[in-house]
Write an enzyme that holds these catalytic residues in place. Structure first.
Site, PDB file in Angstrom:
ATOM      1  N   GLU A 263       0.797  -1.229   0.000  1.00 38.03           N
ATOM      2  CA  GLU A 263       0.000   0.000   0.000  1.00 38.03           C
ATOM      3  C   GLU A 263       0.828   1.278   0.000  1.00 38.03           C
ATOM      4  O   GLU A 263       0.929   1.964   1.021  1.00 38.03           O
ATOM      5  CB  GLU A 263      -0.957   0.016   1.207  1.00 38.03           C
ATOM      6  CG  GLU A 263      -1.893  -1.182   1.227  1.00 38.03           C
ATOM      7  CD  GLU A 263      -2.899  -1.130   2.380  1.00 38.03           C
ATOM      8  OE1 GLU A 263      -2.887  -0.152   3.145  1.00 38.03           O
ATOM      9  OE2 GLU A 263      -3.698  -2.077   2.502  1.00 38.03           O
ATOM     10  N   GLU A 477      -5.684  -8.330   0.382  1.00 39.51           N
ATOM     11  CA  GLU A 477      -6.158  -8.202   1.758  1.00 39.51           C
ATOM     12  C   GLU A 477      -7.643  -7.861   1.735  1.00 39.51           C
ATOM     13  O   GLU A 477      -8.087  -7.063   0.905  1.00 39.51           O
ATOM     14  CB  GLU A 477      -5.465  -7.048   2.513  1.00 39.51           C
ATOM     15  CG  GLU A 477      -4.093  -7.336   3.040  1.00 39.51           C
ATOM     16  CD  GLU A 477      -3.511  -6.142   3.820  1.00 39.51           C
ATOM     17  OE1 GLU A 477      -4.281  -5.336   4.379  1.00 39.51           O
ATOM     18  OE2 GLU A 477      -2.279  -6.030   3.844  1.00 39.51           O
TER      19      GLU A 477
END
Ligand SMILES: *[C@@H]1O[C@H](CO)[C@@H](O)[C@H](O)[C@H]1NC(C)=O
Ligand SMILES: *[C@@H]1O[C@H](CO)[C@@H](O)[C@H](O)[C@H]1NC(C)=O
Ligand SMILES: *[C@@H]1O[C@H](CO)[C@@H](O)[C@H](O)[C@H]1NC(C)=O
Ligand SMILES: *[C@@H]1O[C@H](CO)[C@@H](O)[C@H](O)[C@H]1NC(C)=O
Ligand SMILES: *[C@@H]1O[C@H](CO)[C@@H](O)[C@H](O)[C@H]1NC(C)=O
Length: 581
Positions: A263, A477
């Protein structure tokens, strides 16, 4: 500069890379020691410098009992939820009941180094900026918890992996701690850290669990922050590359999936502030919007350089990508302004790092809005970024409604004082009917509502509209923080995590519908998280685990969602390890 006087007392020993796989690992696993050594710039090591870094962090807690690697004990037998409450039912169409996953679908649990390992100061690890932030920055972490001890996975991984083997999930996605291997971010390596990860990988290999490894999950070595401000300085690119190449060269044989970064969108908040008086950055860029986009820039370049090296020079055998933080943005109406606002929101989140699937450049809306704030990419850099991912990885947790700002986006985009600058849209998780967009997670994760149909829409949108060049997408995720989970006095009450169970069921159903009904090539899904851990600014009270961690005894107890997920994969043709129960 505070830590520049290089002491040459080599107290922590000159580091010979151990050729054996492990303390007690399997002899069948070997590592390419000579290839890894190519990436060691020098071998000087100073215990005093390390002590100074930890002095900056302050006192670090240790576990009173668990201070060395623990051999696993036999797994208890598990019982799923009992006879008086059945599993959560699927809410989705009948055709789903018979739908099957494609062969080879990757699935498993996730975690990250700082969020789970504990043993923060042990065995030669250097601090990351998260050690500093959690210890020294008032109001950084809602419950004032730190990553010092946590579930002590650093010492209990053998038990944890034995449990995963019995569970049967074929993959496990986690991260390597940069400052465990390079306590100063560069230069000398820490032999104990390397031996630890040798063992971790040997243990996974022993059980047949395939590691999907992130090289960076936000834990920038503090020494590099002190020296030049971390990701706001171009020097970080080479330091990251040395570390990452070292790890890949050593472990590639056993690692089918690499994530260069977790991320990169974290630059949004990590670099919006630096706590004054806590960090000592000797760089010219203050906290705020400039730092945000410079951080993103060097992250993207570091990713692209590593990925191109991986295939073109190193000839790695696995696949490489980075994990995107992305939420589904739905326009609240189909008005031009709302559609435009949703597009802007997408541009500023996943579009920012979307280069690998477009022409390698930033979206036009970012360039127009940010002007000189956004670094420019040279022709050579664009070529480097383009094609630098083997698949798309989406950390997709939730969804938002987006609407046009009163007065429109254009006035805001020209006005850097506008509070909505630079996204210049308005987002909400309240639906037009007055309900929240979905059931809320724990109040410590106020951004998270359960929106299973959002992931289905998002998977289609990414692969058909946003980045049509994406041929293969992984949900790297998804997960949920059960409300009030830390409030229960008894573990048996806490592990009946009904909302998380419903979230997991709904997300998996909708990921499968994206495959079977919408023909999106989803090739994997990883659930956050293997067990309760440190949820950054939300601390340990906000729990995301599929297993409950009792922080006094370090006991891990599977929750209802753990069983719901496994039943789901059994019903829908998920592949299991041969040793699965
Ligand atoms: C180790 O890496 C080196 C350099 O990349 C390579 O030449 C050698 O063949 C590798 N050895 C093994 C056993 O894979
Ligand atoms: C965390 O620590 C700060 C600073 O010492 C204190 O003001 C605050 O009340 C603490 N918060 C909790 C939840 O204990
Ligand atoms: C907007 O248009 C899409 C596609 O035509 C449609 O599915 C959706 O229901 C519309 N949304 C609203 C709020 O009218
Ligand atoms: C820019 O935004 C600020 C804050 O909302 C506002 O006070 C100011 O009037 C705006 N400037 C212009 C030129 O619109
Ligand atoms: C999906 O992606 C995988 C991995 O890249 C590829 O092997 C497979 O052919 C793709 N499937 C389809 C239907 O495109």
């Amino acid at each position: 500069m505070m830590f520049s006087s290089a002491s040459r007392t080599l107290v922590l020993a000159l580091l010979t890379l151990g050729a054996s796989a492990s303390r007690g690992g399997t002899p069948t696993v070997s590592y390419n020691v000579s290839a890894a050594e190519t990436y060691l710039p020098n071998k000087d090591y100073s215990n005093e410098q390390l002590a100074l870094l930890w002095y900056q962090v302050g006192p670090v807690a240790t576990h009173p009992v668990v201070t060395a690697t623990v051999e696993p004990t036999p797994e208890p037998s598990w019982a799923g939820p009992g006879e008086f409450h059945p599993f959560v039912a699927s809410n989705y169409p009948e055709e789903l009941a018979v739908a099957k996953l494609p062969p080879g679908f990757n699935w498993g649990m996730t975690s990250s180094a700082y969020q789970l390992e504990g043993a923060a100061k042990d065995e030669g690890r250097g601090p990351s900026i998260w050690d500093l932030l959690s210890h020294r920055n008032p109001n950084q972490v809602a419950d004032n918890s730190t990553g010092d001890v946590l579930a002590q996975h650093y010492y209990l991984y053998k038990q944890d992996f034995q449990r995963l083997a019995k569970y049967g999930s074929p993959y496990y996605s986690t991260s390597i701690s940069w400052p465990r291997i390079f306590p100063f971010g560069k230069g000398p390596i820490n032999e104990a850290g390397i031996k630890h990860y040798d063992d971790v990988i040997a243990e996974l290999v022993k059980h047949g669990i395939k590691p999907a490894l992130s090289l960076f999950h936000w834990d920038t070595p503090l020494a590099l922050f002190n020296e030049y401000g971390g990701w706001t300085n171009p020097k970080i690119v080479d330091d990251y590359l040395n570390y990452a190449k070292f790890v890949i060269a050593r472990y590639d044989k056993h690692v089918p999936v690499w994530f260069t970064f977790n991320e990169p969108q974290y630059c949004n908040w990590q670099y919006s502030y630096y706590p004054a008086g806590i960090l000592y950055p000797s760089y010219g860029i203050g906290p705020g919007i400039n730092a945000r986009f410079i951080c993103g820039h060097y992250t993207l370049l570091a990713h692209a350089k590593l990925a191109k090296w991986y295939h073109n020079e190193f000839k790695g055998k696995g696949r490489i990508s980075f994990k995107n933080s992305g939420n589904y943005y739905q326009p609240v109406t189909n008005s031009t302004g709302d559609l435009e606002a949703a597009k802007r929101a997408t541009d500023f989140s996943i579009g920012w790092f979307g280069g690998p699937w477009t022409d390698g450049d930033y979206p036009q809306s970012l360039k127009d809005t940010l002007g000189e704030i956004l670094p420019t990419l040279s022709k050579a850099e664009k070529a480097l970024i383009k094609g630098s991912c083997d698949f798309y990885a989406l950390d997709g947790y939730t969804a938002f409604y987006v609407s046009e700002l009163p007065g429109g986006a254009n006035a805001c985009a020209r006005n850097r004082s506008d509070p909505n600058y630079p996204e210049c849209g308005s987002s909400s998780q309240v639906a037009p009917n007055g309900f929240s967009i979905g059931p809320a997670a724990d109040a410590g994760a106020s951004w998270l509502k359960s929106t299973p149909t959002g992931i289905r829409k998002f998977l289609s949108a990414i692969t058909k509209e946003i980045f049509p060049a994406v041929k293969d997408i992984v949900v790297s995720e998804f997960g949920f923080a059960e409300p009030f989970e830390s409030e229960y006095a008894s573990v048996p009450d806490a592990i009946w995590d009904l909302r998380r169970t419903d979230y997991i069921q709904g997300f998996l159903d909708n990921i499968l519908l994206a495959i079977t009904e919408d023909h999106v090539n989803v090739t994997g899904a990883y659930i956050w998280s293997i067990m309760d851990n440190f949820e950054w600014g939300s601390g340990i009270k906000t729990r995301f685990g599929m297993q409950y961690v009792s922080y006094d005894t370090l006991t891990r107890t599977p929750k209802a969602s753990w069983f719901q997920a496994r039943n789901w994969f059994k019903r829908h043709g998920g592949e299991f390890l041969p040793g699965a129960e």
